[in-house]
Design a protein around this motif. Structure first.
Motif, PDB file in Angstrom:
ATOM      1  N   ARG A   1     -28.570 -21.445 -35.753  1.00 31.20           N
ATOM      2  CA  ARG A   1     -27.613 -21.489 -34.774  1.00 31.20           C
ATOM      3  C   ARG A   1     -28.184 -20.728 -33.891  1.00 31.20           C
ATOM      4  O   ARG A   1     -28.687 -19.430 -34.047  1.00 31.20           O
ATOM      5  N   LYS A   2     -28.468 -20.999 -32.541  1.00 33.19           N
ATOM      6  CA  LYS A   2     -28.621 -20.302 -31.311  1.00 33.19           C
ATOM      7  C   LYS A   2     -27.847 -18.943 -31.156  1.00 33.19           C
ATOM      8  O   LYS A   2     -26.522 -19.353 -30.997  1.00 33.19           O
ATOM      9  N   LYS A   3     -28.167 -17.741 -31.026  1.00 33.97           N
ATOM     10  CA  LYS A   3     -27.485 -16.830 -30.730  1.00 33.97           C
ATOM     11  C   LYS A   3     -27.118 -16.617 -29.111  1.00 33.97           C
ATOM     12  O   LYS A   3     -26.263 -16.079 -28.637  1.00 33.97           O
ATOM     13  N   ARG A   4     -27.828 -17.237 -28.347  1.00 35.85           N
ATOM     14  CA  ARG A   4     -27.885 -16.992 -27.088  1.00 35.85           C
ATOM     15  C   ARG A   4     -28.403 -18.261 -26.320  1.00 35.85           C
ATOM     16  O   ARG A   4     -29.290 -19.034 -26.726  1.00 35.85           O
ATOM     17  N   GLY A   5     -27.922 -18.595 -25.021  1.00 36.48           N
ATOM     18  CA  GLY A   5     -28.656 -19.640 -24.163  1.00 36.48           C
ATOM     19  C   GLY A   5     -27.758 -20.951 -24.188  1.00 36.48           C
ATOM     20  O   GLY A   5     -26.578 -20.938 -24.359  1.00 36.48           O
ATOM     21  N   VAL A   6     -28.624 -22.055 -23.946  1.00 33.15           N
ATOM     22  CA  VAL A   6     -27.544 -23.209 -23.810  1.00 33.15           C
ATOM     23  C   VAL A   6     -27.966 -24.094 -25.041  1.00 33.15           C
ATOM     24  O   VAL A   6     -27.525 -25.413 -24.811  1.00 33.15           O
TER      25      VAL A   6
ATOM     26  N   ILE B   1     -24.560 -25.291 -16.162  1.00 31.26           N
ATOM     27  CA  ILE B   1     -25.219 -24.058 -16.322  1.00 31.26           C
ATOM     28  C   ILE B   1     -25.274 -22.681 -15.542  1.00 31.26           C
ATOM     29  O   ILE B   1     -25.396 -22.999 -14.395  1.00 31.26           O
ATOM     30  N   LEU B   2     -24.911 -21.654 -15.994  1.00 31.60           N
ATOM     31  CA  LEU B   2     -24.821 -20.487 -15.086  1.00 31.60           C
ATOM     32  C   LEU B   2     -25.926 -19.495 -15.597  1.00 31.60           C
ATOM     33  O   LEU B   2     -26.376 -19.417 -16.672  1.00 31.60           O
ATOM     34  N   ILE B   3     -26.403 -18.747 -14.583  1.00 29.37           N
ATOM     35  CA  ILE B   3     -27.393 -17.505 -14.872  1.00 29.37           C
ATOM     36  C   ILE B   3     -26.647 -16.213 -14.885  1.00 29.37           C
ATOM     37  O   ILE B   3     -26.113 -16.110 -13.831  1.00 29.37           O
TER      38      ILE B   3
ATOM     39  N   GLU C   1     -28.244 -10.742 -16.273  1.00 27.17           N
ATOM     40  CA  GLU C   1     -29.697 -10.521 -17.077  1.00 27.17           C
ATOM     41  C   GLU C   1     -30.719 -11.604 -17.047  1.00 27.17           C
ATOM     42  O   GLU C   1     -31.656 -11.385 -17.853  1.00 27.17           O
ATOM     43  N   GLY C   2     -30.446 -12.784 -16.511  1.00 29.60           N
ATOM     44  CA  GLY C   2     -31.183 -13.844 -16.305  1.00 29.60           C
ATOM     45  C   GLY C   2     -31.069 -14.941 -17.597  1.00 29.60           C
ATOM     46  O   GLY C   2     -32.068 -15.584 -17.372  1.00 29.60           O
ATOM     47  N   ASN C   3     -30.251 -14.699 -18.169  1.00 27.49           N
ATOM     48  CA  ASN C   3     -30.053 -15.612 -19.405  1.00 27.49           C
ATOM     49  C   ASN C   3     -29.208 -16.995 -18.962  1.00 27.49           C
ATOM     50  O   ASN C   3     -28.341 -16.517 -18.109  1.00 27.49           O
ATOM     51  N   LYS C   4     -29.463 -18.013 -19.392  1.00 27.74           N
ATOM     52  CA  LYS C   4     -28.855 -19.121 -19.256  1.00 27.74           C
ATOM     53  C   LYS C   4     -27.384 -19.204 -20.116  1.00 27.74           C
ATOM     54  O   LYS C   4     -27.637 -18.958 -21.183  1.00 27.74           O
TER      55      LYS C   4
END
Length: 434
Positions: free
Chosen positions: A429-434, A353-355, A358-361
């Motif tokens: 479906r998630k648009k962003r993240g892990v 996992i990268l950050i 913008e602080g998002n995973k």
């Protein structure tokens, strides 16, 4: 509660010590405890890095403490070089100082090597007697031995927390009689050549799984899906969570694995469910297991038993077909193949996992930098493309069935794709993240 499946084992009668290869073995104990004798009796001379021998090479005096810095610099460099060549290595020094152990661990972990600490236990009186009887190299003296024992007793209290994959204490009877056998990791299965049908993330999509198995030519016999031509399925983990029929999927896969019609590597959701039954408060919101709470008491016990049997001893990845094929849920970097540590275990289940700024995973796309020779089949990161994605000798088989995509299988070695469409979009479906 972490698993890595790196496991050195003493036989029941304590006559054999089985050590997975490759590994770094650190011998730890006071002077006179028998470390060097144990090492030379059980391992090839080229495997052993002895601090005494290196002092002798540097200064013609194995007891020359003035050469310690150069001695250990040389030892660390030799260890680093051997691990670049993926060679099992035994470090024969007292290893009584935390700085030394920390440096050895740092080098080993940089190369993703497991580290086994062998504590060589001996009575102080015996060590003093052995030391006093030495001629070449000369004795270190009773005072030094006493100081070493103080350090050794502290290590017994702290060793389990220092970052070793495993710590084993051997008494004098054991080190005098043990036969050490170097064994391959349990995840190495080069003799299993297929043909295979490798299936990506199912996430409780039981109806789609049955449809896919039928399409692949499997037949339901005595409650188990079997292929008339002897093909076997490889399930890439994440059997459950998010979808509608989780227990049904567990039953189907468990039956196939138990009857040797399938192989299985766990995913992060599989491991989350395994942990849920051990420690219900340990599961994070990303690996939700709320469907468990809707089961009857009998079904709850069944689910617990099924996931425990599947995950407890399942390798985080497998090397198959004479090292030509590697399967892992989230993938594996090329330098990790053939090794096993807690970090590798976690990478195979979760990826990296990268950050973002913008602080998002965000999941790291490890396949972009893969340069290994084996084909790696994996899932974990759902794609929206019509067919599974090949990149740098890797293939991602997660087609997002639970999100309304497809459930995909790759026939190996034919490299053909068989797919079925999802019957519904069970979650958004998630648009962003892990």
């Amino acid at each position: 509660m972490e698993l890595s499946l790196y496991q050195a084992q003493l036989s029941a009668n304590h006559t054999h010590l089985f050590i997975p290869c490759p590994t770094v073995i650190i011998l730890c104990g006071p002077s006179g405890s028998g470390k060097s004798t144990f090492a030379t009796r059980n391992f090839p001379a080229t495997w052993i890095l002895s601090s005494d021998k290196l002092r002798g090479l540097i200064s013609d005096n194995e007891r020359n403490q003035e050469s310690n810095k150069d001695t250990f610099d040389l030892l660390y460099n030799l260890l680093d070089t051997r691990l670049r060549y993926k060679r099992t290595t035994i470090v024969d020094s007292t290893a009584l100082r935390v700085q030394t152990r920390r440096k050895l661990l740092q080098i080993a972990h940089r190369h993703d090597f497991a580290v086994l600490l062998l504590l060589i236990d001996a009575p102080e009186k015996l060590c003093r007697e052995r030391d006093a009887a030495r001629i070449d190299p000369p004795p270190v003296g009773a005072k030094v031995v006493a100081e070493q024992f103080k350090l050794y007793w502290e290590i017994e209290k702290t060793a389990q927390k220092e970052g070793f994959e495993q710590v084993i204490k051997l008494n004098q009877h054991e080190i005098s009689n043990l036969q050490v056998e170097i064994v391959p990791l349990s995840l190495e299965k080069p003799e299993q050549r297929g043909p295979f049908d490798i299936i990506g993330d199912i996430h409780g999509c039981y109806d789609e799984l049955c449809e896919l198995l039928n399409k692949l030519g499997y037949q339901l016999e005595n409650g188990v899906y079997q292929h008339p031509l002897g093909r076997r399925t490889i399930f890439l983990g994440d059997l459950i969570n998010r979808g509608p029929k989780n227990l049904e999927v567990l039953r189907l896969v468990s039956a196939m694995v138990k009857t040797d019609n399938a192989l299985f590597t766990p995913g992060n959701h599989c491991y989350a469910l395994y942990k849920y039954f051990q420690q219900p408060d340990s599961v994070d919101s990303n690996n939700t297991c709320e469907w468990i709470e809707r089961l009857s008491a009998k079904e709850y016990v069944e689910a617990s038993e099924l996931i425990n049997a599947l995950v407890k001893d399942a390798p985080p990845y497998m090397i198959l077909n004479r090292n030509k094929l590697v399967v892992a849920h989230a993938g594996i970097e090329d330098h990790m193949i053939g090794k096993l540590t807690t970090r590798i275990f976690n990478f195979c289940l979760n990826g990296e996992i990268l950050i973002t700024p913008e602080g998002n995973k965000q999941r790291k796309n490890w396949a972009e930098n893969y340069r290994g020779k084996p084909l790696v089949a994996y899932g974990h990161t759902p794609t929206t493309k019509l067919l599974p994605e090949f990149r740098n000798n890797t293939v991602n088989l997660d087609q997002g069935c639970v999100y309304g995509g497809r459930l995909s299988a790759m026939r190996y070695p034919e490299m053909e794709f068989i797919q079925v469409n999802a019957h519904a979009a069970y979650v958004e479906r998630k648009k962003r993240g892990v």
